[in-house]
Design an enzyme around this catalytic site. Structure first.
Site, mmCIF file in Angstrom:
data_model
loop_
_atom_site.group_PDB
_atom_site.id
_atom_site.type_symbol
_atom_site.label_atom_id
_atom_site.label_comp_id
_atom_site.label_asym_id
_atom_site.label_seq_id
_atom_site.Cartn_x
_atom_site.Cartn_y
_atom_site.Cartn_z
ATOM 1 N N ASN A 1 12.870 8.408 91.158
ATOM 2 C CA ASN A 1 12.609 9.683 90.481
ATOM 3 C C ASN A 1 12.746 10.773 91.542
ATOM 4 O O ASN A 1 11.845 10.958 92.354
ATOM 5 C CB ASN A 1 11.190 9.651 89.898
ATOM 6 C CG ASN A 1 10.765 11.014 89.367
ATOM 7 O OD1 ASN A 1 11.589 11.904 89.182
ATOM 8 N ND2 ASN A 1 9.465 11.178 89.138
ATOM 9 N N LYS B 1 12.735 13.917 91.232
ATOM 10 C CA LYS B 1 11.991 15.169 90.962
ATOM 11 C C LYS B 1 12.902 16.371 91.266
ATOM 12 O O LYS B 1 14.112 16.269 91.085
ATOM 13 C CB LYS B 1 10.687 15.210 91.771
ATOM 14 C CG LYS B 1 9.896 13.915 91.627
ATOM 15 C CD LYS B 1 8.513 13.994 92.174
ATOM 16 C CE LYS B 1 7.837 12.632 91.968
ATOM 17 N NZ LYS B 1 6.429 12.648 92.265
ATOM 18 N N HIS C 1 6.030 12.334 82.481
ATOM 19 C CA HIS C 1 5.551 12.250 83.866
ATOM 20 C C HIS C 1 4.317 13.145 84.023
ATOM 21 O O HIS C 1 4.235 14.214 83.415
ATOM 22 C CB HIS C 1 6.665 12.677 84.831
ATOM 23 C CG HIS C 1 6.323 12.347 86.251
ATOM 24 N ND1 HIS C 1 5.471 13.119 86.997
ATOM 25 C CD2 HIS C 1 6.692 11.311 87.039
ATOM 26 C CE1 HIS C 1 5.334 12.575 88.199
ATOM 27 N NE2 HIS C 1 6.066 11.471 88.254
ATOM 28 N N GLU D 1 3.467 15.138 86.241
ATOM 29 C CA GLU D 1 3.763 16.510 86.678
ATOM 30 C C GLU D 1 4.178 17.363 85.491
ATOM 31 O O GLU D 1 3.864 18.560 85.428
ATOM 32 C CB GLU D 1 4.844 16.481 87.773
ATOM 33 C CG GLU D 1 4.266 15.964 89.086
ATOM 34 C CD GLU D 1 5.257 15.233 89.975
ATOM 35 O OE1 GLU D 1 6.472 15.373 89.790
ATOM 36 O OE2 GLU D 1 4.790 14.491 90.869
ATOM 37 N N GLU E 1 1.390 5.148 86.458
ATOM 38 C CA GLU E 1 1.365 5.969 87.669
ATOM 39 C C GLU E 1 0.011 6.665 87.807
ATOM 40 O O GLU E 1 -0.204 7.735 87.221
ATOM 41 C CB GLU E 1 2.467 7.029 87.614
ATOM 42 C CG GLU E 1 3.861 6.454 87.590
ATOM 43 C CD GLU E 1 4.865 7.433 88.182
ATOM 44 O OE1 GLU E 1 5.584 7.036 89.106
ATOM 45 O OE2 GLU E 1 4.917 8.595 87.740
ATOM 46 N N GLY F 1 2.752 10.669 95.479
ATOM 47 C CA GLY F 1 3.085 11.588 96.577
ATOM 48 C C GLY F 1 1.994 11.712 97.617
ATOM 49 O O GLY F 1 2.025 12.621 98.448
ATOM 50 N N SER G 1 3.501 6.219 95.465
ATOM 51 C CA SER G 1 3.620 5.873 96.883
ATOM 52 C C SER G 1 4.115 4.445 97.110
ATOM 53 O O SER G 1 3.715 3.784 98.067
ATOM 54 C CB SER G 1 2.297 6.103 97.618
ATOM 55 O OG SER G 1 1.928 7.466 97.517
HETATM 56 P P1 PGA Z 1 5.920 8.905 94.791
HETATM 57 O O1 PGA Z 1 6.204 9.442 93.300
HETATM 58 O O2 PGA Z 1 6.651 7.601 94.938
HETATM 59 O O3 PGA Z 1 6.469 9.977 95.691
HETATM 60 O O4 PGA Z 1 4.446 8.720 94.911
HETATM 61 C C1 PGA Z 1 6.233 8.575 92.198
HETATM 62 C C2 PGA Z 1 6.484 9.360 90.920
HETATM 63 O O5 PGA Z 1 5.920 10.444 90.754
HETATM 64 O O6 PGA Z 1 7.236 8.908 90.051
#
Ligand code: PGA
Length: 250
Positions: A9, A11, A94, A96, A166, A172, A212
């Site tokens: 992903n 982003k 997601h 976000e 998630e 992140g 992560s």
């Molecule tokens: P990350 O993000 O691997 O940077 O923690 C995962 C995601 O938001 O899909």
């Protein structure tokens, strides 16, 4: 048996030069053909990525899609538009988007229905925030999301989709959930699907962990019985790291 599925992903990351560099590097690396792989890129890079990976075993996906085919929705991209250029994978819900762009379980549900209509694979994201985890209410939060997001969607469709667990506190942050925490929730999600549908559907649905995930923890997480794949943000921006995630069995 469920085939492992590793999805990047991106982003709102990468730029023209970085996309070219990533594609050149990834295409030179041998990837495990027994692992399904995908990259969900910003809209603007989709066409180029589709061309770059046309003869490779990597699906190219979007990170969101509108539920109407067309209309007065300034700034939006429809699932139909994505389908027309050959995109067959799309992240929906997601955290976000839920947090910053007003995504609700109702809009997630509409988007899922439309993606299935267009024969695309949806990657439905669910997960709790740190407060809910600390209050011991994480399963309750995920239960609600899944029930509402999948309202009126039938079992044939659910068996082909991806659900990504998630935990928001792990996204992140560099602080992944432990394999046991991730397994516990992925198993729980499978049992919710079993209750809402049946055991065949629960056994077929692909459940990913995201938050992560990186080349150092992928193997431990993927060894868990109910974790079928990963949704990867940060570590998917680097071709070498991403290839290590796809080749986690090596
Ligand atoms: P990350 O993000 O691997 O940077 O923690 C995962 C995601 O938001 O899909």
């Amino acid at each position: 048996m469920r085939t492992p599925f590793i999805i990047g992903n991106w982003k709102m990351n990468m730029d023209t030069e970085k996309v070219r560099d990533f594609s050149e590097k990834l295409k030179k690396i041998d990837l495990n053909e027994n692992v399904r792989a995908g990259i969900c890129a910003p809209y603007i890079f989709l066409k180029e990525m589709l061309d770059e990976f046309a003869d490779k075993n990597i699906k190219i996906g979007a990170q969101n899609a509108h539920w109407e085919d067309s209309g007065a929705f300034t700034g939006e991209i429809s699932a139909e538009m994505l389908r027309q250029i050959g995109v067959n994978l799309c992240i929906i819900g997601h955290s976000e988007r839920r947090e910053y762009f007003g995504e609700t379980d109702d809009t997630v549900n509409k988007k899922l229905i439309k993606l299935f209509e267009k024969e695309m694979i949806p990657v439905l994201c669910v997960g709790e925030n740190i407060d809910m985890r600390e209050a011991g209410r994480h399963k309750e939060v995920v239960d609600k999301q899944i029930k509402r997001d999948l309202a009126s969607i039938d079992k044939d469709k659910v068996s082909k989709m991806v659900i990504a667990y998630e935990p928001i506190w792990a996204i992140g942050t560099g602080k992944s959930a432990t394999p046991e925490q991730a397994q516990e929730m992925c198993k729980h999600i499978r049992s919710i699907i079993g209750t809402l549908y049946d055991s065949d559907t629960a056994g077929s649905v692909t459940i990913q962990y995201g938050g992560s995930m990186n080349p150092d923890n992928v193997k431990e997480l993927m060894n868990m019985p109910d974790i079928d794949g990963g949704l990867i943000g940060g570590a998917s921006l680097d071709a070498e790291k991403f290839s290590k995630l796809i080749n986690f069995e090596n």
